[in-house]
Design an enzyme around this catalytic site. Sequence first.
Site, PDB file in Angstrom:
ATOM      1  N   GLY A 128      82.327  20.474 -71.408  1.00 45.08           N
ATOM      2  CA  GLY A 128      83.001  19.561 -70.495  1.00 45.08           C
ATOM      3  C   GLY A 128      82.128  19.211 -69.305  1.00 45.08           C
ATOM      4  O   GLY A 128      81.396  20.058 -68.790  1.00 45.08           O
ATOM      5  N   GLY A 152      76.970  12.471 -74.522  1.00 44.07           N
ATOM      6  CA  GLY A 152      78.337  12.696 -74.055  1.00 44.07           C
ATOM      7  C   GLY A 152      79.325  12.373 -75.147  1.00 44.07           C
ATOM      8  O   GLY A 152      79.602  11.211 -75.425  1.00 44.07           O
ATOM      9  N   SER A 171      84.514   7.910 -79.051  1.00 45.27           N
ATOM     10  CA  SER A 171      83.517   6.850 -79.178  1.00 45.27           C
ATOM     11  C   SER A 171      82.615   7.073 -80.387  1.00 45.27           C
ATOM     12  O   SER A 171      82.101   6.117 -80.973  1.00 45.27           O
ATOM     13  CB  SER A 171      82.689   6.734 -77.900  1.00 45.27           C
ATOM     14  OG  SER A 171      82.116   7.973 -77.556  1.00 45.27           O
ATOM     15  N   PHE A 179      88.131   8.706 -73.436  1.00 40.87           N
ATOM     16  CA  PHE A 179      88.275   7.785 -72.311  1.00 40.87           C
ATOM     17  C   PHE A 179      87.643   6.423 -72.611  1.00 40.87           C
ATOM     18  O   PHE A 179      87.160   5.751 -71.710  1.00 40.87           O
ATOM     19  CB  PHE A 179      87.627   8.409 -71.063  1.00 40.87           C
ATOM     20  CG  PHE A 179      88.046   9.843 -70.845  1.00 40.87           C
ATOM     21  CD1 PHE A 179      89.283  10.142 -70.282  1.00 40.87           C
ATOM     22  CD2 PHE A 179      87.229  10.885 -71.245  1.00 40.87           C
ATOM     23  CE1 PHE A 179      89.680  11.461 -70.094  1.00 40.87           C
ATOM     24  CE2 PHE A 179      87.614  12.207 -71.065  1.00 40.87           C
ATOM     25  CZ  PHE A 179      88.841  12.491 -70.487  1.00 40.87           C
ATOM     26  N   HIS A 237      79.081  12.515 -65.092  1.00 42.40           N
ATOM     27  CA  HIS A 237      79.071  11.414 -64.134  1.00 42.40           C
ATOM     28  C   HIS A 237      78.685  11.842 -62.728  1.00 42.40           C
ATOM     29  O   HIS A 237      78.809  11.068 -61.782  1.00 42.40           O
ATOM     30  CB  HIS A 237      80.442  10.725 -64.124  1.00 42.40           C
ATOM     31  CG  HIS A 237      80.730   9.978 -65.392  1.00 42.40           C
ATOM     32  ND1 HIS A 237      79.843   9.921 -66.432  1.00 42.40           N
ATOM     33  CD2 HIS A 237      81.809   9.243 -65.774  1.00 42.40           C
ATOM     34  CE1 HIS A 237      80.362   9.198 -67.410  1.00 42.40           C
ATOM     35  NE2 HIS A 237      81.544   8.773 -67.036  1.00 42.40           N
ATOM     36  N   HIS A 290      78.397   3.541 -70.119  1.00 42.48           N
ATOM     37  CA  HIS A 290      79.841   3.544 -69.881  1.00 42.48           C
ATOM     38  C   HIS A 290      80.148   3.899 -68.427  1.00 42.48           C
ATOM     39  O   HIS A 290      79.365   4.550 -67.750  1.00 42.48           O
ATOM     40  CB  HIS A 290      80.538   4.539 -70.806  1.00 42.48           C
ATOM     41  CG  HIS A 290      82.002   4.281 -70.956  1.00 42.48           C
ATOM     42  ND1 HIS A 290      82.943   5.285 -70.984  1.00 42.48           N
ATOM     43  CD2 HIS A 290      82.691   3.113 -71.079  1.00 42.48           C
ATOM     44  CE1 HIS A 290      84.137   4.751 -71.134  1.00 42.48           C
ATOM     45  NE2 HIS A 290      84.013   3.438 -71.180  1.00 42.48           N
ATOM     46  N   ASP A 291      81.304   3.453 -67.961  1.00 45.35           N
ATOM     47  CA  ASP A 291      81.799   3.740 -66.611  1.00 45.35           C
ATOM     48  C   ASP A 291      80.878   3.168 -65.534  1.00 45.35           C
ATOM     49  O   ASP A 291      80.551   3.846 -64.554  1.00 45.35           O
ATOM     50  CB  ASP A 291      82.025   5.239 -66.409  1.00 45.35           C
ATOM     51  CG  ASP A 291      83.147   5.765 -67.293  1.00 45.35           C
ATOM     52  OD1 ASP A 291      84.152   5.053 -67.456  1.00 45.35           O
ATOM     53  OD2 ASP A 291      83.003   6.871 -67.845  1.00 45.35           O
TER      54      ASP A 291
END
Length: 219
Positions: free
Chosen positions: A74, A45, A51, A19, A143, A168-169
Site C-alpha cells: 500500500g 502501482g 487498471s 481508483f 503519490h 494518473h492523478d
Amino acid sequence: MTDTMPSDLLDHARRADGFMPEDEGALLHRIARERLPLGPALEVGTYCGKSAIYLGAAARAVGGTVFTVDHHRGSEENQAGWEHHDPTVVDPELGLMDTLGRFRRNIARAGLEEQVVAIVGQSTTVAAHWRTPLSLLFIDGGHGEQPARDDYAGWAHWVDADGYLAIHDVFPDPADGGRPPYELIYLPALASGAFTEVEAVGSLRVLRRTSGAAGDPLL
C-alpha cells in the site's frame, strides 16, 4: 476490429477494488491496444489490479504482455488513518497491508494470468535492474513527493520512441487533488523535451515520446 473492451472483462474491472474511473480506464485500454503489438507495457502501482485488467484486456486482444510493479504494502494514502485505507487487505499476522492476494484473484478471475505478469518489489529496486524498452508506461504509484520523483527517474527513460507515458492523478488545479504526479512526473516529462501530450481524460494524461529512444537519459 473494435477497440472496445469486452463486456465480461469490463465487468471484472468494475468489480475490482481501485481508483480508476471507467472513462480513464477506457482510454488506458485503447492506448494499450495501440502500443502492445510493438512491445511490452509496464504499470507502476498495481493495488488490487483494476487498471491491470484494462491493460490485460488489451494485451489479450492484440497479443502482448503487461508487467506490473508493486510492493503490495500500500502507498502512503492507503495506510491506516488515511482516506483510502481498506482494513480488509491488512495481513492479520504482520499488521501490514497485503494486496497481492486480491490482485492475483482479480487477474485470475478475469482470465488474464498469461498476459499480466506481477513483479513484487519496490519500484526503485526493480527499475535499477530494468533494461527493456517499453511501448507504454503507466505511472500510478505512490503519490508522495519522493515516490513520484523515484518513479519518474527510474522508469520514464525506458519509454521507446513513439511510445506512451500515461500518468494518473494529474491535477493542474491544487483544489482537485495532490500535487506530486503533476509537479514531479507530468511537468518534468514535458520540460525534458522528450514527451508531448497527446490526450487527456479526467486525471489521466497521455504523453508520446517524440524525442530520443528507450534508455536515453532525460534532461
